[in-house]
Structure formats: C-alpha cells, structure tokens
Scaffold this motif. Sequence first.
Motif, short mmCIF file in Angstrom:
data_model
loop_
_atom_site.label_atom_id
_atom_site.label_comp_id
_atom_site.label_asym_id
_atom_site.label_seq_id
_atom_site.Cartn_x
_atom_site.Cartn_y
_atom_site.Cartn_z
N VAL A 3 0.62 -1.35 -0.08
CA VAL A 3 -0.06 0.21 0.07
C VAL A 3 1.00 1.08 0.00
CG1 VAL A 3 -1.76 1.44 1.24
CG2 VAL A 3 -1.93 -1.17 1.25
N SER A 4 0.59 2.28 -0.80
CA SER A 4 1.33 3.33 -0.86
C SER A 4 0.48 4.73 -0.96
CB SER A 4 2.28 3.39 -2.27
OG SER A 4 3.18 2.35 -2.14
N LEU A 5 0.66 5.46 0.13
CA LEU A 5 0.05 6.80 -0.04
C LEU A 5 1.17 7.95 -0.54
CD1 LEU A 5 -1.86 6.70 3.56
CD2 LEU A 5 -2.58 5.61 1.16
N ARG A 6 0.50 8.71 -1.52
CA ARG A 6 1.46 9.63 -2.17
C ARG A 6 0.94 11.18 -1.97
NH1 ARG A 6 4.64 6.75 -1.28
NH2 ARG A 6 5.88 5.31 -2.71
N ALA A 56 -6.65 15.57 -2.27
CA ALA A 56 -5.52 15.46 -3.26
C ALA A 56 -4.68 14.39 -3.13
CB ALA A 56 -4.63 16.77 -2.86
N GLY A 57 -3.76 14.04 -3.77
CA GLY A 57 -2.65 12.87 -3.56
C GLY A 57 -3.21 11.73 -4.37
N ARG A 58 -2.35 10.50 -4.08
CA ARG A 58 -2.72 9.49 -5.02
C ARG A 58 -2.61 8.23 -3.86
NH1 ARG A 58 -5.76 11.29 -8.47
NH2 ARG A 58 -5.68 9.03 -9.53
N GLN A 64 -1.60 -0.75 -8.70
CA GLN A 64 -3.05 -0.29 -9.24
C GLN A 64 -3.19 1.21 -8.45
OE1 GLN A 64 -6.55 -2.56 -8.56
NE2 GLN A 64 -7.81 -1.08 -10.04
N ASP A 65 -3.64 2.32 -9.18
CA ASP A 65 -3.98 3.35 -8.53
C ASP A 65 -5.38 3.12 -8.44
OD1 ASP A 65 -4.67 6.13 -8.05
OD2 ASP A 65 -3.57 6.94 -9.57
N VAL A 66 -5.76 3.29 -7.04
CA VAL A 66 -7.19 3.34 -6.74
C VAL A 66 -7.95 4.38 -6.02
CG1 VAL A 66 -7.04 0.65 -6.39
CG2 VAL A 66 -6.60 2.41 -4.34
N THR A 67 -7.10 5.62 -6.49
CA THR A 67 -7.58 6.56 -6.06
C THR A 67 -9.14 7.01 -5.73
OG1 THR A 67 -5.20 7.49 -6.19
CG2 THR A 67 -7.10 9.17 -5.57
N TYR A 73 -14.20 -2.60 -5.32
CA TYR A 73 -13.24 -3.19 -6.39
C TYR A 73 -11.87 -3.13 -5.79
CZ TYR A 73 -17.16 -2.59 -9.83
OH TYR A 73 -18.25 -2.64 -10.21
N ARG A 74 -11.73 -2.86 -4.38
CA ARG A 74 -10.35 -2.62 -4.00
C ARG A 74 -9.92 -4.01 -3.16
NH1 ARG A 74 -9.44 3.78 -1.89
NH2 ARG A 74 -10.83 4.57 -3.42
#
Length: 353
Positions: A3-6, A56-58, A64-67, A73-74
């Motif tokens: 998991v990545s938060l940007r 804001a952010g991704r 997969q970008d799930v923003t 679907y996650r």
Amino acid sequence: MQVSLRDIRKSFGAIEVVKGLDLDVGDGEFLVLLGPSGCGKTTALRMIAGLETASAGRIYLGDQDVTDVLPKYRDIAMVFQSYALYPHMTVEDNIGYPLYLRKVDKEERARAIREVAGKVDLLDYLDRYPRQLSGGQRQRVALARAMIRRPSLFLMDEPLSNLDAKLRGHMRTELKHLQNELGVTTIYVTHDQIEAMTLAHRVAIMKAGELQQLAPPREIYNDPANLFVAGFIGSPPMNFIEGKIAGGSFRAEGAALSCPGFSDHGKVVAGVRAEDLRVVEAGAGEFKGTTYAIELTGNETLVTCQVGESLVIVKMDKDYDEKIGTAVGIALANEQIFFFDAGSGTRLRPNNT
C-alpha cells in the motif's frame, strides 16, 4: 499487497485533517496508525478503503492506482469499532454473508465458515445471535467475517476499544497470531499506545494530520523523533523537566546533570523514562526532590517525586516503600536521557552526531 500513499490530503470545508501524508506499507506488514483523537488516522484509513475521497494525492494498492476506484473493487476487508453485525442473522450467517453475496456454493460456504470460525474459537457459537454474545465474541465474529473473504488487505478501525482491559489483552494476542498466520497486509488504527507497541511491525505516529515518526515500536520507544512522540509512547509517560543547557550541563530547579557535546540552549525540556531512574538517598543522584506518591502495581512500585515544579515518576521494585514527603535523590540508572527544544519540540542531539 503493498500500500502506498502519495501526498494524501483531506479537507472538510476549510479544515484540512490530513496534510500531505506519504506512507508505504510492505506486503504482509502489520502497520499501526497511532495518534490522539482528531489526528487524521481514521480519515486516512477510510480513504484507503474508499469510504472517503482524497482531496489531493494518490493511493496505490500494489501497482494499481485506486484513488478513484469504488470500495467494492479494492479487494479489502474492514473491521469497525462497532462490530457492524446483522442482529437478525446467526453467527454462522454473519460470518458467511460475504460468500453468500458472491453466490458461493452452500457446501463450500459451510466448510469455509467452519474453518475460519475455528481460527477465532467460535465453533460452539455458530447458531447463536449477536445479542447472545459477549463483546469479545462479537468482535471475533466481525474478524471472522473479514477473514473469510481472503482479502489482500485488512483495515481495522479501533476494533478493541469497546472491550474490557482483560479481553483487550487476549484479543491483542489473537490478532497478532492470526495476522502472522494469514500473512495479510494489515493497517490498524488506534489511540492506544499499548496496542500499537504490542501489535505492530511498524508504527506511524500522527499529530494534527501530519506524520511524526514511522519506525518499529522499539525504535520509537528508544529513539523518539520529537517531544510529542516521546510523550505519547510509554506507560507511565516519559518524565519531562524544563530547564536550560549551558557549558555542557543541563540545569533546572532540583536538577543538574552533565550533557557533553550539546550546544548552549536557553529553553530545553529534558526527557527520561521511569525505568531509567532510581530513587536514592537525599543528596545523591542528579535530581533532588520529595516523595509525592507511592503506588504498588504488583510487580513494581511507581514512586512519584516532586522535583522543583515537575513530578517525576520512578520505577522501583515491588518491595520499595517510603513515607510521602520524604526528601530523596534520584539518580540516572543509565545515559538514556533526551533533550528537546521547549518551543518547537524538536529533538536536540550532540554536536558530534
């Protein structure tokens, strides 16, 4: 699943509650988001789940970008503080409901229910309704319902906060064992530092929507990044004494100790943990004070001493006893003492580090 938060941000009107959060969670990691109420930890969790939209952010789950992807679907399972069980369904039906929605064959569903119920010790309760269960049993039902989906990611929002102290301790043990056995990436939100220290591979400490420190529990305890982290982790909390550093010494009312390598600093907070101090006879040690309270906790005694305007807690053995108001000294048991800027809370370090 990684998991990545940007640079995640979340605002409600003019109020920004998550302020540029960057976070990476490894595959199979148990990460705890820790902080006081209102720090943004639950909002961050809900954005990962898709229950809140990031301002804001991704957000990435794996590659997969799930923003902007809907929660269904996650491939996540979420356990809530309130259990969120269906009162008209038995334990068996509550656990199996995710598979029912997927139209899984009845016999296969029954096998899966019994398998996961066995992992959380609920096999004898499958025909009961939630109203017939204790709080701990209801929480295990909620966990089993999340587990049966075999998700790539578990999200848990203070799942133990409604339980009594003894049951919380038991459930911490069960959670840690289950997560290790299943190997599923888990992000867990709590304001309880004991839960964070005992459960996490790493702890992310938040304050006012910002990440303060991200590290394994032992590192956070032994090497806090700032005054807030130092005071938030530890039971009893770290002792703080306000003073100043001049000529390689820290001085405050009732305190004087050497701190070579530190630059002169006008307003400093010295921090030291209770287990790193010892009560000694009056006139000895780095601090002088009087006993303020004596508390036997079972295997140890907490001795609170008045040092100038500060109260300092010292951990002594269970046989220690003294009259309140007795003059005593307090000695450093080792060199584990920290210094922070009194205004900003920034950790101060020796010039040679």
